[in-house]
Scaffold this motif. Structure first.
Motif, mmCIF file in Angstrom:
data_model
loop_
_atom_site.group_PDB
_atom_site.id
_atom_site.type_symbol
_atom_site.label_atom_id
_atom_site.label_comp_id
_atom_site.label_asym_id
_atom_site.label_seq_id
_atom_site.Cartn_x
_atom_site.Cartn_y
_atom_site.Cartn_z
ATOM 1 N N VAL A 143 0.919 -1.240 -0.078
ATOM 2 C CA VAL A 143 -0.036 -0.094 0.320
ATOM 3 C C VAL A 143 1.066 1.431 -0.081
ATOM 4 O O VAL A 143 2.217 1.117 0.188
ATOM 5 N N ALA A 144 0.338 2.377 -0.473
ATOM 6 C CA ALA A 144 1.054 3.583 -0.489
ATOM 7 C C ALA A 144 1.457 4.044 1.014
ATOM 8 O O ALA A 144 0.634 3.658 2.048
ATOM 9 N N LEU A 145 2.101 5.190 1.219
ATOM 10 C CA LEU A 145 2.437 5.676 2.612
ATOM 11 C C LEU A 145 1.239 6.340 3.050
ATOM 12 O O LEU A 145 0.330 6.996 2.135
ATOM 13 N N PRO A 146 0.871 6.267 4.044
ATOM 14 C CA PRO A 146 -0.364 6.691 4.851
ATOM 15 C C PRO A 146 -0.265 8.326 4.796
ATOM 16 O O PRO A 146 0.651 8.967 4.928
ATOM 17 N N ARG A 147 -1.468 8.851 4.605
ATOM 18 C CA ARG A 147 -1.543 10.500 4.420
ATOM 19 C C ARG A 147 -1.383 11.053 5.626
ATOM 20 O O ARG A 147 -1.092 12.317 5.622
ATOM 21 N N ALA A 148 -1.403 10.342 6.862
ATOM 22 C CA ALA A 148 -1.062 10.960 8.069
ATOM 23 C C ALA A 148 0.175 11.092 8.278
ATOM 24 O O ALA A 148 0.528 11.383 9.471
ATOM 25 N N LEU A 149 1.253 10.561 7.655
ATOM 26 C CA LEU A 149 2.562 10.574 7.773
ATOM 27 C C LEU A 149 2.919 11.962 7.788
ATOM 28 O O LEU A 149 2.767 12.289 6.504
ATOM 29 N N PRO A 150 3.606 12.500 8.743
ATOM 30 C CA PRO A 150 4.186 13.916 8.468
ATOM 31 C C PRO A 150 5.184 13.843 7.244
ATOM 32 O O PRO A 150 6.143 12.997 7.463
ATOM 33 N N ALA A 151 5.442 14.888 6.577
ATOM 34 C CA ALA A 151 6.596 14.970 5.523
ATOM 35 C C ALA A 151 6.323 13.813 4.476
ATOM 36 O O ALA A 151 7.582 13.264 4.174
ATOM 37 N N ARG A 152 5.174 13.537 4.407
ATOM 38 C CA ARG A 152 5.159 12.246 3.518
ATOM 39 C C ARG A 152 5.730 12.489 2.119
ATOM 40 O O ARG A 152 6.259 11.508 1.641
ATOM 41 N N SER A 153 5.631 13.755 1.561
ATOM 42 C CA SER A 153 6.222 13.809 0.109
ATOM 43 C C SER A 153 7.833 13.424 0.091
ATOM 44 O O SER A 153 8.383 13.304 -0.875
ATOM 45 N N ASP A 154 8.372 13.618 1.207
ATOM 46 C CA ASP A 154 9.892 13.427 1.195
ATOM 47 C C ASP A 154 10.178 11.870 1.299
ATOM 48 O O ASP A 154 11.317 11.547 0.945
ATOM 49 N N PHE A 155 9.160 10.935 1.724
ATOM 50 C CA PHE A 155 9.651 9.820 1.748
ATOM 51 C C PHE A 155 8.819 8.939 0.499
ATOM 52 O O PHE A 155 7.511 8.896 0.395
ATOM 53 N N VAL A 156 9.648 8.477 -0.251
ATOM 54 C CA VAL A 156 9.015 7.933 -1.602
ATOM 55 C C VAL A 156 9.617 6.482 -1.754
ATOM 56 O O VAL A 156 10.787 6.152 -1.607
ATOM 57 N N LEU A 157 8.697 5.378 -1.676
ATOM 58 C CA LEU A 157 9.208 4.289 -1.831
ATOM 59 C C LEU A 157 9.341 3.752 -3.274
ATOM 60 O O LEU A 157 8.889 4.151 -4.328
ATOM 61 N N GLN A 158 10.505 2.970 -3.395
ATOM 62 C CA GLN A 158 10.809 2.447 -4.833
ATOM 63 C C GLN A 158 10.837 0.837 -4.466
ATOM 64 O O GLN A 158 11.734 0.155 -3.712
ATOM 65 N N LEU A 159 10.050 0.135 -5.106
ATOM 66 C CA LEU A 159 9.830 -1.246 -5.109
ATOM 67 C C LEU A 159 10.862 -2.105 -5.575
ATOM 68 O O LEU A 159 11.417 -1.722 -6.672
ATOM 69 N N GLN A 160 11.343 -3.280 -4.999
ATOM 70 C CA GLN A 160 12.308 -4.101 -5.480
ATOM 71 C C GLN A 160 11.701 -5.072 -6.433
ATOM 72 O O GLN A 160 10.503 -5.152 -6.450
ATOM 73 N N ALA A 161 12.449 -5.715 -7.226
ATOM 74 C CA ALA A 161 11.964 -6.563 -8.207
ATOM 75 C C ALA A 161 11.677 -7.789 -7.283
ATOM 76 O O ALA A 161 11.910 -8.054 -6.138
ATOM 77 N N ALA A 162 10.723 -8.611 -7.840
ATOM 78 C CA ALA A 162 10.046 -9.570 -7.026
ATOM 79 C C ALA A 162 11.212 -10.757 -6.487
ATOM 80 O O ALA A 162 11.016 -10.904 -5.375
ATOM 81 N N ARG A 163 11.956 -11.052 -7.367
ATOM 82 C CA ARG A 163 13.022 -11.821 -6.941
ATOM 83 C C ARG A 163 13.874 -11.401 -5.987
ATOM 84 O O ARG A 163 14.147 -12.105 -5.001
ATOM 85 N N ALA A 164 14.409 -9.986 -5.991
ATOM 86 C CA ALA A 164 15.157 -9.265 -4.919
ATOM 87 C C ALA A 164 14.566 -9.240 -3.691
ATOM 88 O O ALA A 164 15.033 -9.359 -2.631
ATOM 89 N N ALA A 165 13.132 -9.245 -3.799
ATOM 90 C CA ALA A 165 12.462 -8.700 -2.480
ATOM 91 C C ALA A 165 12.249 -10.205 -1.745
ATOM 92 O O ALA A 165 11.920 -10.002 -0.452
ATOM 93 N N GLN A 166 12.285 -11.382 -2.427
ATOM 94 C CA GLN A 166 12.252 -12.481 -1.619
ATOM 95 C C GLN A 166 13.423 -12.996 -1.101
ATOM 96 O O GLN A 166 13.353 -14.209 -0.256
ATOM 97 N N GLU A 167 14.524 -12.548 -1.620
ATOM 98 C CA GLU A 167 15.786 -13.072 -1.140
ATOM 99 C C GLU A 167 16.328 -12.118 -0.010
ATOM 100 O O GLU A 167 16.410 -10.952 -0.035
ATOM 101 N N PRO A 168 16.820 -12.732 1.123
ATOM 102 C CA PRO A 168 17.397 -11.734 2.091
ATOM 103 C C PRO A 168 18.671 -11.078 1.616
ATOM 104 O O PRO A 168 19.590 -11.646 1.091
ATOM 105 N N GLN A 169 18.651 -9.776 2.066
ATOM 106 C CA GLN A 169 20.026 -9.010 1.633
ATOM 107 C C GLN A 169 20.510 -8.314 2.742
ATOM 108 O O GLN A 169 20.171 -8.388 3.906
ATOM 109 N N ALA A 170 22.057 -8.321 2.479
ATOM 110 C CA ALA A 170 22.758 -7.472 3.793
ATOM 111 C C ALA A 170 22.493 -5.991 3.687
ATOM 112 O O ALA A 170 22.440 -5.318 2.904
#
Length: 607
Positions: A355-382
């Motif tokens: 889901v998108a970042l909540p609208r109640a989050l202060p300074a919401r515009s400064d926090f922009v999520l960038q989704l990882q590729a499906a394979r990268a999101a399912q493998e643990p990273q350092a």
């Protein structure tokens, strides 16, 4: 060689007549001896004894270049070659002294302060300082005298070091610095000794370079850890331990409110961990629609309904998932915004990549999520953070870098996955790592505690301003003036006492430019821990001896001299011409010739 007639002439003429008569008498006696084979020997010995007596009474003079407008000052680490070169340039008769910090020498006078130097040489215009330089507190005594620095040989040892002088118990503590080694390029181990044992070490392959060491104190109180360097070979570099004073204070207990939309292992493990750390934890978990479950640890039970100003006033940090923050009403979001801007509370948000970042989050515009590729999101990273090494976790998304964000945790590719943003007096922390409880199941409790300590420290609002007493200099030295600054204290005396010494009263005066500050000067007479006590507060600081951290002290002196030269004297100093004088020969030459001639005459009598 020059010779001038002394005044008065009567003693000169009497000694001259005595020496002439002595030479004539010895020569006549030698000539009348029956044995003529050593006549030349006896005559030469008599003339040599007479000449020695004359040189003993009136030695000749030799020309000597010198100057009274320039002088030399020797400090620790000076180069004898530089001293000889300057004496050839300025003249052998140029005055030079050893600074008070050096060991006394029978052939070189010692100087205790620069004011005495200006009294001895009223016409002094330029001072050459050899070695590591003068303390910063002594430079104003130069007044209008020009300063010329002549650095000595590069110091082998710790050129720089920095560490927090105070930390909380259980928090990672870091020492960073730089090692100079001009003796060899063999590998060197830099080691940290703390709490009675070796706690951390790092290997410098080239024998020099930057280093970073870490230790987590487990006990409160004051301690003096040690930093040393040892070469990997048996006959390599060996540096004496340098002290690392540290005051370990109790951890600040926080009042934490955890909001979870649904039960999860993440919040279950987190609330247990925070309770074991001594924090007051309140947990509200959504069980079903319109039904919530509350739990309280290290505090009494209370009603947790909507987020009200009264509830947030009793909360230091709010930890919530995305669904809980999305469900806040407009009134609750406004109360959260006000608590953040007033510095009453901090916020940590665990994002949901679905889901998108909540609208109640202060300074919401400064926090922009960038989704990882499906394979990268399912493998643990350092993932990495500043306080401690690394761990592996699922990273479904990263944060887009922004100037207003302060990055806290990153991936191996330096992509931010946790960052903080200031909102008024408070802080908002957003993290895309939503499952850290596997670290506890895998036995990585240290990484788990360090990670959450990093986020909580960034989100915790600062303490209310209070009276403080602290030294302005981070490196207090024995027998050197130390300025002590206090805030929120009325002008008046404070007491400074060494651990094994007498208490000294230090008068504080109000600062002209900062009315809230009061300052005073203290002269440490002993090294070690000192306690500064005032009417409302007290603090501890450590005084280093003159033999500790010499490489860093040389750096500080050079920086102070460079700054003083830039502010108080022109780029080029006028040339000063040397004057020519005279210096009498040593009377030992005459004494030696007299003894030699007399000895030859005595020996000739025995043969």
């Amino acid at each position: 060689m020059t010779y001038s007639l002394p005044t008065p002439l009567l003693p000169f003429l009497l000694v001259l007549m005595l020496c002439v008569l002595l030479a004539f008498g010895l020569s006549v006696a030698a000539w009348r001896r029956v044995n003529h084979s050593r006549r030349g020997w006896r005559v030469g010995a008599g003339l040599l004894a007479s000449a020695g007596l004359w040189l003993l009474a009136f030695p000749p003079s030799q020309p000597l270049r010198s100057t009274t407008t320039e002088a030399l000052l020797l400090t620790d680490g000076y180069s004898p070659d530089t001293l000889r070169q300057l004496l050839r340039q300025l003249g052998p008769g140029t005055h030079f002294w050893r600074y008070a910090s050096l060991a006394a020498s029978p052939d070189t006078p010692t100087l205790s302060n620069l004011a005495a130097l200006r009294q001895r040489l009223p016409g002094l215009r330029r001072l050459h300082v050899l070695g590591q330089g003068l303390p910063a507190a002594d430079l104003p005594e130069l007044n209008t005298v020009g300063l010329v620095r002549h650095s000595g040989a590069a110091h082998t040892g710790f050129r720089m070091a920095s560490w927090a002088r105070s930390t909380q118990v259980g928090q990672p503590w870091v020492v960073e610095g730089y090692l100079n080694n001009h003796n060899s390029a063999a590998p060197v181990w830099v080691r940290l000794r703390a709490a009675g044992g070796l706690r951390d070490s790092v290997k410098l392959p080239n024998g020099w370079g930057a280093f970073r060491l870490q230790f987590t104190p487990k006990a409160e109180g004051r301690a003096v850890y040690q930093l040393d360097a040892r070469a990997a070979t048996a006959n390599g570099l060996r540096l004496a331990p340098e002290p690392l004073p540290l005051e370990v204070v109790p951890a600040r207990p926080l009042r934490l409110l955890l909001l979870a939309a649904t039960p999860s292992f993440e919040f279950r493990f987190l609330k247990d961990h925070l309770a074991r750390q001594g924090h007051a934890v309140a947990l509200r978990v959504g069980v079903s629609r319109g039904l919530t479950q509350t739990e309280f640890l290290n505090q009494s039970a209370a009603a947790i309904g909507q987020l009200t100003p009264a509830l947030l006033h009793k909360t230091d940090v709010l930890v919530a998932d995305a669904a809980s923050l999305t469900a806040l009403s407009g009134t609750e979001a406004g109360a959260l915004q006000a608590a953040l801007r007033n510095g009453q509370s901090g916020l940590i948000l665990l994002t949901d990549p679905a889901v998108a970042l909540p609208r109640a989050l202060p300074a919401r515009s400064d926090f922009v999520l960038q989704l990882q590729a499906a394979r990268a999101a399912q493998e643990p990273q350092a993932v990495y953070w500043a306080a401690a090494g690394s761990a592996k976790a699922l990273v479904p998304a990263t944060l887009r870098p922004a100037p207003a964000l302060r990055v806290l945790v990153t991936t191996q590719g330096r992509q931010p996955i946790a960052a903080a943003r200031r909102i008024g007096l408070g802080q908002v922390v957003v993290t895309t790592v939503t499952e850290t409880f596997p670290w506890v199941l895998q036995g990585q409790t240290t990484s788990y505690a360090s990670y959450w300590s990093q986020l909580l420290t960034a989100a915790t609002p600062p303490n209310a301003p209070a009276a403080t007493i602290r030294p302005e200099n981070s490196w207090p030295r024995l027998n050197a003036p130390l300025t002590i600054r206090a805030t929120a204290l009325a002008p008046g005396p404070i007491t400074v006492k060494a651990t094994a010494g007498k208490a000294v009263r230090v008068a504080l005066q109000q600062d002209e430019q900062m009315p809230d500050w009061v300052r005073g000067t203290f002269w440490p007479g002993t090294s070690g821990w000192h306690q500064a006590s005032g009417p409302q507060t007290s603090s501890w600081f450590y005084v280093f001896s003159s033999q500790q951290w010499r490489g860093l002290e040389a750096q500080l002196r050079q920086q102070a001299a460079t700054q003083w030269i830039a502010q108080h004297q022109p780029a080029t100093l006028p040339a000063v011409a040397a004057t020519t004088g005279s210096e009498p020969w040593s009377r030992w030459w005459g004494f030696g010739l007299f003894v030699l001639g007399s000895g030859l005459l005595w020996l000739e009598e025995k043969l």
